[in-house]
Scaffold this motif. Structure first.
Motif, PDB file in Angstrom:
ATOM      1  N   ASP A  39       0.836  -1.196   0.000  1.00 20.24           N
ATOM      2  CA  ASP A  39       0.000   0.000   0.000  1.00 20.24           C
ATOM      3  C   ASP A  39       0.877   1.254   0.000  1.00 20.24           C
ATOM      4  OD1 ASP A  39      -2.541   1.124  -0.109  1.00 20.24           O
ATOM      5  OD2 ASP A  39      -2.850   1.051   2.055  1.00 20.24           O
ATOM      6  N   MET A  40       1.906   1.240   0.821  1.00 19.93           N
ATOM      7  CA  MET A  40       2.818   2.384   0.889  1.00 19.93           C
ATOM      8  C   MET A  40       3.606   2.523  -0.415  1.00 19.93           C
ATOM      9  SD  MET A  40       2.157   3.788   3.736  1.00 19.93           S
ATOM     10  CE  MET A  40       3.470   4.752   4.427  1.00 19.93           C
ATOM     11  N   ARG A  41       4.070   1.400  -0.977  1.00 20.61           N
ATOM     12  CA  ARG A  41       4.799   1.457  -2.252  1.00 20.61           C
ATOM     13  C   ARG A  41       3.890   1.910  -3.380  1.00 20.61           C
ATOM     14  NH1 ARG A  41       6.855  -3.165   0.002  1.00 20.61           N
ATOM     15  NH2 ARG A  41       5.527  -4.517  -1.255  1.00 20.61           N
ATOM     16  N   ALA A  42       2.658   1.399  -3.399  1.00 15.70           N
ATOM     17  CA  ALA A  42       1.712   1.792  -4.449  1.00 15.70           C
ATOM     18  C   ALA A  42       1.373   3.276  -4.333  1.00 15.70           C
ATOM     19  CB  ALA A  42       0.450   0.942  -4.380  1.00 15.70           C
ATOM     20  N   PHE A  43       1.228   3.777  -3.101  1.00 15.34           N
ATOM     21  CA  PHE A  43       0.965   5.204  -2.945  1.00 15.34           C
ATOM     22  C   PHE A  43       2.164   6.024  -3.414  1.00 15.34           C
ATOM     23  CE2 PHE A  43       1.239   9.239  -0.755  1.00 15.34           C
ATOM     24  CZ  PHE A  43       0.071   9.820  -1.212  1.00 15.34           C
ATOM     25  N   ALA A  44       3.372   5.573  -3.079  1.00 15.63           N
ATOM     26  CA  ALA A  44       4.574   6.294  -3.522  1.00 15.63           C
ATOM     27  C   ALA A  44       4.645   6.349  -5.044  1.00 15.63           C
ATOM     28  CB  ALA A  44       5.829   5.629  -2.948  1.00 15.63           C
ATOM     29  N   TRP A  45       4.164   5.312  -5.709  1.00 14.85           N
ATOM     30  CA  TRP A  45       4.195   5.250  -7.171  1.00 14.85           C
ATOM     31  C   TRP A  45       3.043   6.044  -7.789  1.00 14.85           C
ATOM     32  CZ3 TRP A  45       1.337   2.031 -10.861  1.00 14.85           C
ATOM     33  CH2 TRP A  45       1.897   2.058 -12.131  1.00 14.85           C
TER      34      TRP A  45
END
Length: 189
Positions: free
Chosen positions: A23-29
């Motif tokens: 979730d955090m990686r997807a938000f960063a992307w």
């Protein structure tokens, strides 16, 4: 006090550590964060603010292709309103922080302190998309509804209002609500 400075419910702060790595990686992307680029941000803000209205037009146009246009449009609007209300109550109760609550993004949409999980926009828009499909409206209009739903989900992530899991969960709840609501309403439509 600006909307991003409003206090988050105390039980929502515990949700911070529950955000998964994806979730955090997807938000960063997907998210614009504090350094959102001007053109994508303008597009995201316009889509986040206009997507629901465009979906409403699609709903009314789609309902006109059904055997009982007024009944279908009225039922879908009622169903969507109840679904959105339930989604907002759930988000308020859970108090899961939004990206700007965690200082991962600016509050581009000037959202308040209410929690963001699930996204009530995603819930209601997926509900309408499913209802249009279940009502048998032309596939072009269902495709437009789905594209508006997806675009608005991206826009709300890019603008820092939601994490991807907020939107995906909202879509799941909306699809389920739309399918169940149309099945229950079928005898009257």
């Amino acid at each position: 006090m600006t909307p991003s400075e409003l206090p988050l419910p105390a039980h929502g702060l515990a949700q911070t550590s529950r955000r998964s790595g994806w979730d955090m990686r997807a938000f960063a992307w997907l998210g614009g964060g504090h350094t959102a680029r001007a053109l994508p941000l303008r597009l995201a803000l316009w889509t986040a603010r206009s997507g629901s209205g465009l979906l409403l037009v699609t709903l009314l146009l789609g309902a006109s292709f059904t055997a009982a246009p007024f009944a279908v449009a009225t039922w879908v609007l009622l169903l969507t309103g109840l679904t959105q209300f339930a989604g907002k109550r759930l988000a308020h109760h859970l108090g899961a922080p939004r990206p700007y609550h965690l200082d991962l993004s600016a509050n581009h949409l000037q959202q308040g302190a209410r929690g963001g999980w699930p996204s009530s926009h995603a819930v209601s828009m997926a509900c309408v998309s499913m209802a249009l499909w279940a009502a048998g409206v032309p596939s072009l209009l269902v495709t437009i509804a789905v594209l508006l739903t997806l675009a608005t989900g991206w826009a709300r992530i890019y603008a820092g209002a939601h994490f991807p899991s907020d939107v995906v969960t909202g879509w799941g709840l909306g699809l389920g609500s739309g399918a169940l609501g149309m099945a229950l309403g079928a005898p009257w439509l």
